[in-house]
Design an enzyme around this catalytic site. Sequence first.
Site, PDB file in Angstrom:
ATOM      1  N   ASN A 215     -46.577   0.441 -24.212  1.00  0.00           N
ATOM      2  CA  ASN A 215     -46.955   0.241 -25.616  1.00  0.00           C
ATOM      3  C   ASN A 215     -46.317  -1.042 -26.131  1.00  0.00           C
ATOM      4  O   ASN A 215     -45.604  -1.732 -25.401  1.00  0.00           O
ATOM      5  CB  ASN A 215     -46.538   1.465 -26.459  1.00  0.00           C
ATOM      6  CG  ASN A 215     -45.049   1.728 -26.346  1.00  0.00           C
ATOM      7  OD1 ASN A 215     -44.241   0.914 -26.754  1.00  0.00           O
ATOM      8  ND2 ASN A 215     -44.692   2.860 -25.763  1.00  0.00           N
ATOM      9  N   LYS A 294     -52.556  -1.222  -4.390  1.00  0.00           N
ATOM     10  CA  LYS A 294     -53.286  -1.704  -5.565  1.00  0.00           C
ATOM     11  C   LYS A 294     -54.710  -1.129  -5.570  1.00  0.00           C
ATOM     12  O   LYS A 294     -55.434  -1.255  -4.574  1.00  0.00           O
ATOM     13  CB  LYS A 294     -53.342  -3.236  -5.531  1.00  0.00           C
ATOM     14  CG  LYS A 294     -53.969  -3.823  -6.769  1.00  0.00           C
ATOM     15  CD  LYS A 294     -54.015  -5.338  -6.723  1.00  0.00           C
ATOM     16  CE  LYS A 294     -54.857  -5.845  -7.878  1.00  0.00           C
ATOM     17  NZ  LYS A 294     -55.165  -7.248  -7.738  1.00  0.00           N
ATOM     18  N   ASP A 311     -40.163  15.164 -23.540  1.00  0.00           N
ATOM     19  CA  ASP A 311     -39.761  14.682 -24.867  1.00  0.00           C
ATOM     20  C   ASP A 311     -38.235  14.523 -24.824  1.00  0.00           C
ATOM     21  O   ASP A 311     -37.493  15.512 -24.798  1.00  0.00           O
ATOM     22  CB  ASP A 311     -40.170  15.694 -25.942  1.00  0.00           C
ATOM     23  CG  ASP A 311     -39.921  15.143 -27.346  1.00  0.00           C
ATOM     24  OD1 ASP A 311     -38.900  14.446 -27.539  1.00  0.00           O
ATOM     25  OD2 ASP A 311     -40.736  15.403 -28.236  1.00  0.00           O
TER      26      ASP A 311
HETATM   27  O1  C5P Z   1     -43.447  12.361 -31.151  1.00  0.00           O
HETATM   28  P1  C5P Z   1     -43.106  10.948 -31.383  1.00  0.00           P
HETATM   29  O2  C5P Z   1     -43.210  10.081 -30.160  1.00  0.00           O
HETATM   30  O3  C5P Z   1     -43.774  10.294 -32.549  1.00  0.00           O
HETATM   31  O4  C5P Z   1     -41.559  11.013 -31.797  1.00  0.00           O
HETATM   32  C1  C5P Z   1     -40.817   9.859 -32.039  1.00  0.00           C
HETATM   33  C2  C5P Z   1     -39.367  10.140 -31.789  1.00  0.00           C
HETATM   34  O5  C5P Z   1     -39.207  10.917 -30.622  1.00  0.00           O
HETATM   35  C3  C5P Z   1     -38.588   8.870 -31.525  1.00  0.00           C
HETATM   36  O6  C5P Z   1     -37.265   9.086 -31.973  1.00  0.00           O
HETATM   37  C4  C5P Z   1     -38.679   8.728 -30.020  1.00  0.00           C
HETATM   38  O7  C5P Z   1     -37.624   7.931 -29.488  1.00  0.00           O
HETATM   39  C5  C5P Z   1     -38.588  10.170 -29.575  1.00  0.00           C
HETATM   40  N1  C5P Z   1     -39.340  10.492 -28.353  1.00  0.00           N
HETATM   41  C6  C5P Z   1     -38.651  10.867 -27.221  1.00  0.00           C
HETATM   42  N2  C5P Z   1     -39.318  11.219 -26.088  1.00  0.00           N
HETATM   43  C7  C5P Z   1     -40.667  11.217 -26.062  1.00  0.00           C
HETATM   44  C8  C5P Z   1     -41.398  10.841 -27.197  1.00  0.00           C
HETATM   45  C9  C5P Z   1     -40.696  10.482 -28.331  1.00  0.00           C
HETATM   46  O8  C5P Z   1     -37.407  10.853 -27.241  1.00  0.00           O
HETATM   47  N3  C5P Z   1     -41.293  11.549 -24.964  1.00  0.00           N
END
Ligand code: C5P
Length: 409
Positions: A215, A294, A311
Amino acid sequence: MSSNKLATLANKRILLGMTGGIAAYKCAELTRILIKAGAEVRVVMTKAAMEFITPLTMQALSGNRVHHELLDADAEAGMGHIELARWPDLVLVAPASADFLARLAGGHAGDLLTTLLLASKAPVALAPAMNQGMWLNAATQNNLLTLQTRGYTLLGPDSGSQACGDTGPGRMLEPAALAEACASLFSPGWLTGLRIMITAGPTREAIDPVRYISNHSSGKMGYALAAEAAAAGARVSLISGPVNLTVPEGVQVVQVVTAREMLDACLAGIDAQDVFVGVAAVADYRPAEVVSHKIKKTTDTLQLSLVRNPDIIGTLAARSPRPLMVGFAAETDNVEAYGEDKLTRKRLDLLFANEATTTFGSDAICATALWHGTEPHQIMSNVLGPAGKSLVARQMLSLIHTRWLAAQQ
Ligand code: C5P
């Protein structure tokens, strides 16, 4: 109080702004301590302050004429109000009355002290003193929040018996404690000893040896937080995805590429942290499998199968004990509503929600801070910026520090 705690006051120019409150009498002793520590003190008094203690007393103790009139031809011929605004290394407002805080928060400039504060670039410390009911009133608390997020430092108040007979928060700090607090403002390190882990940047999830999913995160916000926290004396552990930024001085960095590597690096160090700040834009999905060669463009369409990444912040927040958990939410719409949902759903202590498209890669940011109030389902909020990421980082750290202090009680 050991005298070396005041060593940083030597040769410092302190403008003591006094407003109307019975605690004004404590300023006599405060001035004596500051002068003894080698500071130069100039006093500005509001009309109300002069009802409690005479300018002559403050002149005798500070060794300088006391300033109290905004429109005074004589005073302007000496040190005028703008010169006075440029003079100090620190402005200390003590006692800071509820009315004064309200006028300061409102940007008023109806008297010498408020005018000076609007014009001055010096750091400002406020030592509130008022009745506990006035202190606890939502209007005062809102004003304080506004002032703190503008970078004003709050010194006190203390809690205890009050001149009016009440007991509660609102007493001005004692002179010795105030002098010590002022001295500590001149030594770098208001976050000294605090251990902070920060994730920053994007993660990259390989499709094949040459392609990946990622991203637009630049890492600037996370790196600005790491730099400001380290400069304030915190021990910073930065877990960074791939970015084109220089690691700030004094910051320990672990470079990672994927979300799973980022999670492993966080888990390895999380037990030693006081605060975790998840700024990283972690890729939510990764290819189910990484092709070892590739992929050739032999077909018109290509199906990629993706699986959810862990997460990171959610995993860390589910641990017990856990550090203060601070998250970020970059959204393209409904920024505050999604932010509130994320604060609660991810069981975070504090969340900074911001608009994604204007923030990624930019040097500036506007963010809404969200945290739980003391009432059930109450969510507190405060807007930071728009301003440069370094300034907003300092404001964020100030809020993080406040939440951390509150969590220790
Ligand atoms: O759910 P979202 O990505 O919008 O949440 C954002 C928050 O969660 C940020 O603090 C980001 O660093 C954390 N995050 C994370 N692991 C993920 C996705 C998001 O720690 N896989």
